[in-house]
Design a protein around this motif. Structure first.
Motif, PDB file in Angstrom:
ATOM      1  N   GLY A 119      -4.389   5.573  -2.564  1.00  0.00           N
ATOM      2  CA  GLY A 119      -4.164   6.747  -1.712  1.00  0.00           C
ATOM      3  C   GLY A 119      -3.626   7.862  -2.585  1.00  0.00           C
ATOM      4  O   GLY A 119      -3.982   7.996  -3.760  1.00  0.00           O
ATOM      5  N   GLY A 120      -2.711   8.654  -2.004  1.00  0.00           N
ATOM      6  CA  GLY A 120      -2.161   9.799  -2.733  1.00  0.00           C
ATOM      7  C   GLY A 120      -1.595   9.400  -4.090  1.00  0.00           C
ATOM      8  O   GLY A 120      -1.954   9.945  -5.132  1.00  0.00           O
ATOM      9  N   MET A 121      -0.732   8.401  -4.093  1.00  0.00           N
ATOM     10  CA  MET A 121      -0.011   8.098  -5.338  1.00  0.00           C
ATOM     11  C   MET A 121      -0.827   7.220  -6.281  1.00  0.00           C
ATOM     12  O   MET A 121      -0.725   7.363  -7.502  1.00  0.00           O
ATOM     13  CB  MET A 121       1.333   7.434  -4.992  1.00  0.00           C
ATOM     14  N   ASP A 153      -8.343  -1.498  -2.875  1.00  0.00           N
ATOM     15  CA  ASP A 153      -7.884  -0.810  -1.659  1.00  0.00           C
ATOM     16  C   ASP A 153      -8.650  -1.402  -0.478  1.00  0.00           C
ATOM     17  O   ASP A 153      -9.844  -1.696  -0.587  1.00  0.00           O
ATOM     18  CB  ASP A 153      -8.118   0.707  -1.756  1.00  0.00           C
ATOM     19  N   ILE A 154      -7.952  -1.542   0.640  1.00  0.00           N
ATOM     20  CA  ILE A 154      -8.614  -2.094   1.828  1.00  0.00           C
ATOM     21  C   ILE A 154      -9.531  -1.048   2.474  1.00  0.00           C
ATOM     22  O   ILE A 154     -10.406  -1.402   3.253  1.00  0.00           O
ATOM     23  CB  ILE A 154      -7.589  -2.607   2.869  1.00  0.00           C
ATOM     24  N   ALA A 207       0.683   0.586  -5.436  1.00  0.00           N
ATOM     25  CA  ALA A 207       0.941   1.878  -4.769  1.00  0.00           C
ATOM     26  C   ALA A 207       0.459   1.821  -3.317  1.00  0.00           C
ATOM     27  O   ALA A 207      -0.161   2.750  -2.805  1.00  0.00           O
ATOM     28  CB  ALA A 207       0.249   3.007  -5.535  1.00  0.00           C
ATOM     29  N   THR A 208       0.752   0.697  -2.688  1.00  0.00           N
ATOM     30  CA  THR A 208       0.437   0.503  -1.263  1.00  0.00           C
ATOM     31  C   THR A 208       1.627   0.982  -0.432  1.00  0.00           C
ATOM     32  O   THR A 208       2.684   1.299  -0.990  1.00  0.00           O
ATOM     33  CB  THR A 208       0.268  -1.000  -0.980  1.00  0.00           C
ATOM     34  N   ASN A 251       5.051   0.418   1.510  1.00  0.00           N
ATOM     35  CA  ASN A 251       6.174  -0.244   0.838  1.00  0.00           C
ATOM     36  C   ASN A 251       6.304  -1.750   1.103  1.00  0.00           C
ATOM     37  O   ASN A 251       6.741  -2.495   0.228  1.00  0.00           O
ATOM     38  CB  ASN A 251       7.480   0.446   1.260  1.00  0.00           C
ATOM     39  N   HIS A 273       4.815  -4.245  -1.461  1.00  0.00           N
ATOM     40  CA  HIS A 273       5.196  -4.250  -2.876  1.00  0.00           C
ATOM     41  C   HIS A 273       5.691  -5.634  -3.320  1.00  0.00           C
ATOM     42  O   HIS A 273       5.277  -6.131  -4.370  1.00  0.00           O
ATOM     43  CB  HIS A 273       6.284  -3.203  -3.159  1.00  0.00           C
ATOM     44  N   TYR A 331       2.912  -8.607  -3.192  1.00  0.00           N
ATOM     45  CA  TYR A 331       1.846  -8.360  -4.172  1.00  0.00           C
ATOM     46  C   TYR A 331       2.370  -8.446  -5.606  1.00  0.00           C
ATOM     47  O   TYR A 331       1.694  -8.952  -6.501  1.00  0.00           O
ATOM     48  CB  TYR A 331       1.203  -6.989  -3.930  1.00  0.00           C
ATOM     49  N   GLU A 379       5.284   1.152  -7.093  1.00  0.00           N
ATOM     50  CA  GLU A 379       5.767   2.467  -6.678  1.00  0.00           C
ATOM     51  C   GLU A 379       7.144   2.280  -6.047  1.00  0.00           C
ATOM     52  O   GLU A 379       7.573   1.173  -5.735  1.00  0.00           O
ATOM     53  CB  GLU A 379       4.780   3.118  -5.677  1.00  0.00           C
ATOM     54  N   LYS A 380       7.857   3.387  -5.900  1.00  0.00           N
ATOM     55  CA  LYS A 380       9.161   3.306  -5.254  1.00  0.00           C
ATOM     56  C   LYS A 380       8.971   3.291  -3.734  1.00  0.00           C
ATOM     57  O   LYS A 380       7.962   3.846  -3.285  1.00  0.00           O
ATOM     58  CB  LYS A 380      10.081   4.438  -5.693  1.00  0.00           C
ATOM     59  N   ASN A 385       9.906   8.059 -11.140  1.00  0.00           N
ATOM     60  CA  ASN A 385       9.444   9.198 -11.933  1.00  0.00           C
ATOM     61  C   ASN A 385      10.362  10.412 -11.829  1.00  0.00           C
ATOM     62  O   ASN A 385      10.362  11.269 -12.711  1.00  0.00           O
ATOM     63  CB  ASN A 385       8.016   9.582 -11.529  1.00  0.00           C
ATOM     64  N   TRP A 426       2.066   5.293   7.951  1.00  0.00           N
ATOM     65  CA  TRP A 426       2.941   4.125   7.778  1.00  0.00           C
ATOM     66  C   TRP A 426       4.388   4.531   7.511  1.00  0.00           C
ATOM     67  O   TRP A 426       5.306   3.759   7.762  1.00  0.00           O
ATOM     68  CB  TRP A 426       2.401   3.225   6.662  1.00  0.00           C
ATOM     69  N   ARG A 427       4.597   5.749   7.011  1.00  0.00           N
ATOM     70  CA  ARG A 427       5.973   6.180   6.705  1.00  0.00           C
ATOM     71  C   ARG A 427       6.844   6.295   7.956  1.00  0.00           C
ATOM     72  O   ARG A 427       8.067   6.375   7.851  1.00  0.00           O
ATOM     73  CB  ARG A 427       5.951   7.538   6.000  1.00  0.00           C
TER      74      ARG A 427
HETATM   75  P1  NAD Z   1      -1.078   6.562   1.078  1.00  0.00           P
HETATM   76  O1  NAD Z   1      -1.029   6.193   2.528  1.00  0.00           O
HETATM   77  O2  NAD Z   1      -1.614   7.894   0.674  1.00  0.00           O
HETATM   78  O3  NAD Z   1      -1.931   5.466   0.288  1.00  0.00           O
HETATM   79  C1  NAD Z   1      -1.758   4.078   0.489  1.00  0.00           C
HETATM   80  C2  NAD Z   1      -3.068   3.404   0.090  1.00  0.00           C
HETATM   81  O4  NAD Z   1      -2.876   1.988   0.153  1.00  0.00           O
HETATM   82  C3  NAD Z   1      -4.228   3.727   1.076  1.00  0.00           C
HETATM   83  O5  NAD Z   1      -5.382   4.094   0.368  1.00  0.00           O
HETATM   84  C4  NAD Z   1      -4.424   2.413   1.829  1.00  0.00           C
HETATM   85  O6  NAD Z   1      -5.763   2.202   2.238  1.00  0.00           O
HETATM   86  C5  NAD Z   1      -3.990   1.407   0.777  1.00  0.00           C
HETATM   87  N1  NAD Z   1      -3.601   0.118   1.316  1.00  0.00           N
HETATM   88  C6  NAD Z   1      -2.909  -0.130   2.464  1.00  0.00           C
HETATM   89  N2  NAD Z   1      -2.727  -1.447   2.607  1.00  0.00           N
HETATM   90  C7  NAD Z   1      -3.302  -2.039   1.527  1.00  0.00           C
HETATM   91  C8  NAD Z   1      -3.436  -3.388   1.121  1.00  0.00           C
HETATM   92  N3  NAD Z   1      -2.929  -4.391   1.857  1.00  0.00           N
HETATM   93  N4  NAD Z   1      -4.107  -3.654  -0.024  1.00  0.00           N
HETATM   94  C9  NAD Z   1      -4.638  -2.642  -0.771  1.00  0.00           C
HETATM   95  N5  NAD Z   1      -4.543  -1.338  -0.411  1.00  0.00           N
HETATM   96  C10 NAD Z   1      -3.869  -1.052   0.710  1.00  0.00           C
HETATM   97  O7  NAD Z   1       0.392   6.366   0.545  1.00  0.00           O
HETATM   98  P2  NAD Z   1       1.016   7.032  -0.753  1.00  0.00           P
HETATM   99  O8  NAD Z   1       1.659   8.309  -0.406  1.00  0.00           O
HETATM  100  O9  NAD Z   1       0.048   6.984  -1.868  1.00  0.00           O
HETATM  101  O10 NAD Z   1       2.215   5.996  -1.039  1.00  0.00           O
HETATM  102  C11 NAD Z   1       1.943   4.759  -1.666  1.00  0.00           C
HETATM  103  C12 NAD Z   1       3.193   4.301  -2.396  1.00  0.00           C
HETATM  104  O11 NAD Z   1       3.550   5.290  -3.348  1.00  0.00           O
HETATM  105  C13 NAD Z   1       4.414   4.139  -1.496  1.00  0.00           C
HETATM  106  O12 NAD Z   1       5.180   3.051  -1.949  1.00  0.00           O
HETATM  107  C14 NAD Z   1       5.177   5.435  -1.670  1.00  0.00           C
HETATM  108  O13 NAD Z   1       6.559   5.291  -1.433  1.00  0.00           O
HETATM  109  C15 NAD Z   1       4.889   5.738  -3.123  1.00  0.00           C
HETATM  110  N6  NAD Z   1       4.953   7.168  -3.479  1.00  0.00           N
HETATM  111  C16 NAD Z   1       5.616   7.500  -4.614  1.00  0.00           C
HETATM  112  C17 NAD Z   1       5.711   8.827  -4.997  1.00  0.00           C
HETATM  113  C18 NAD Z   1       6.440   9.163  -6.270  1.00  0.00           C
HETATM  114  O14 NAD Z   1       6.622  10.332  -6.576  1.00  0.00           O
HETATM  115  N7  NAD Z   1       6.854   8.180  -7.039  1.00  0.00           N
HETATM  116  C19 NAD Z   1       5.126   9.837  -4.217  1.00  0.00           C
HETATM  117  C20 NAD Z   1       4.423   9.459  -3.074  1.00  0.00           C
HETATM  118  C21 NAD Z   1       4.344   8.115  -2.709  1.00  0.00           C
END
Ligand code: NAD
Length: 352
Positions: free
Chosen positions: A13-15, A36-37, A71-72, A74, A77, A80, A94-95, A123, A162-163
């Motif tokens: 996803g985003g991260m 990714d699912i 990076a799923t 939380n 984490h 996995y 990821e955090k 980070n 999910w947040r």
């Molecule tokens: P997001 O919702 O954008 O992406 C999550 C991804 O995980 C999605 O593509 C989803 O399909 C996938 N996913 C969900 N369940 C799954 C599974 N069982 N197996 C495989 N893939 C799966 O969320 P995000 O914003 O990218 O956040 C992801 C993680 O990154 C979180 O832990 C968040 O706290 C962390 N994060 C960290 C920062 C940072 O600056 N360090 C910034 C944003 C998010």
């Protein structure tokens, strides 16, 4: 020849994508696969030429992968990370590293048992605003510090994904609190002795959508962390008071300043002023008769790549991890004390 490490990313996803797209700044780490699912996420990864898997068990069988970034949402984490270390992968989550200290202990035990490096992507230890404040504190540019206010303020609420769900490890304490607490614990070499929090539930009852947290360190520093998501006028990102001055950073662009008291001139402009419906000397603003203004110190901010560089060196036994699981455990214990403080409506004595 130095080994290049192949990277797999679970959760694109985003991260997850952020890790991938920043890898061209990192020597010796080569992104090769994504799990990714969601098909849309896998399609995106394939468009960049990455291999894809739709299930964690499948990517764990890919022997070409050395390091897995998780990076799923939380709550995945911990399970996995443990599976991945058992399968022989080094792991960066990821955090937050996970959602409880009990889970984290299981992860630490697995990293010892399977002899794999476990770290969490804190980070924001490399944020320029944080590094600037840390330098001001370390170099005593405002003397010894007695209070720090660290804030992030937004107006868009929690993203409604999910947040916003407790079972997924949602809420702002686990989302932003984890960053700002990690920064606090990294700023002062002193145990935390007291934790007090008030959480906000402006739009969500299930999880906190903001909070005000007060940490008291053994060295006497009172450190306040505010995370707001329903606020339309922001206070400064940082406001730090020392015995010889004050530092302010307004935002992530690092607009700010330091004001120092001029020794021996403390009383030079101490005239009472009319203020509101009264008179005050205590709150009268100072002039340049008794204070001097400085620019913020210069910081090289491009050092985030150090995180991965250090991780690779730690795998090879050349350096200690910069972001250690034990440090994540302290952050987790502060967050757990904060949840206890909220539940019991009192401050909690700790030794963290
Ligand atoms: P997001 O919702 O954008 O992406 C999550 C991804 O995980 C999605 O593509 C989803 O399909 C996938 N996913 C969900 N369940 C799954 C599974 N069982 N197996 C495989 N893939 C799966 O969320 P995000 O914003 O990218 O956040 C992801 C993680 O990154 C979180 O832990 C968040 O706290 C962390 N994060 C960290 C920062 C940072 O600056 N360090 C910034 C944003 C998010």
């Amino acid at each position: 020849m130095k080994k290049t490490y192949n990277l797999g990313i679970v959760g694109y996803g985003g991260m997850g994508k952020w890790h991938h797209l920043n890898m061209d700044r990192i020597d010796r780490v080569n992104p090769v696969a994504v799990c990714d699912i969601a098909k849309s996420a896998r399609d995106r990864a394939e468009s960049y030429g990455l291999k894809t898997y739709d299930n964690i068990n499948k990517i764990l069988k890919d022997d070409s992968i050395d390091i897995l970034v998780i990076a799923t949402p939380n709550h995945f984490h911990c399970p996995y990370a443990i599976k991945a270390m058992q399968a022989g992968k080094h792991v960066i989550t990821e955090k937050p590293i996970t959602t409880s200290s009990a889970n984290l202990q299981k992860m630490i035990d697995a990293s010892v048992l399977y002899d794999r490096k476990l770290s969490v992507h804190q980070n924001r230890r490399w944020d320029k605003d944080y590094l600037t404040i840390k330098k001001i504190v370390d170099d005593k540019m405002i003397g010894d510090v007695f209070t720090v206010s660290s804030r992030v303020m937004g107006s868009r609420g929690i993203p409604g994904d999910w947040r916003a769900k407790k079972a997924f490890g949602g809420g702002m304490m686990l989302d932003w609190g984890v960053h700002l607490i990690d920064q606090a614990l990294h700023m002062f070499d002193s145990p935390v002795r007291e934790v007090y929090v008030r959480m906000q539930h402006v739009h969500y009852s299930e999880v906190d959508d903001g909070f005000s947290l007060v940490l008291t360190f053994e060295n006497g520093v009172v450190y306040t962390i505010d995370v707001f998501t329903s606020c339309y006028i922001n206070l400064p990102r940082w406001h730090v008071c020392g015995y010889e001055g004050t530092a302010v950073i307004n935002d992530w662009s690092c607009d700010g300043k330091i004001v120092n008291i001029q020794k021996g001139k403390e009383n030079e402009d101490a005239t009472p002023i009319e203020a509101g419906a009264g008179l005050t000397k205590t709150m009268a603003p100072r002039t340049d008769k008794s204070t001097v203004e400085h620019s913020l110190p210069h910081i090289e901010c491009d050092e985030w790549v150090e995180y991965y560089g250090n991780y690779v060196n730690a795998i090879e036994g050349k350096e200690d991890l910069l972001v250690k699981p034990e440090q994540a455990m302290r952050v987790m214990r502060v967050m757990e004390a904060a949840f206890k403080s909220e539940k019991q409506n009192r401050s909690v004595k700790v030794n963290i």
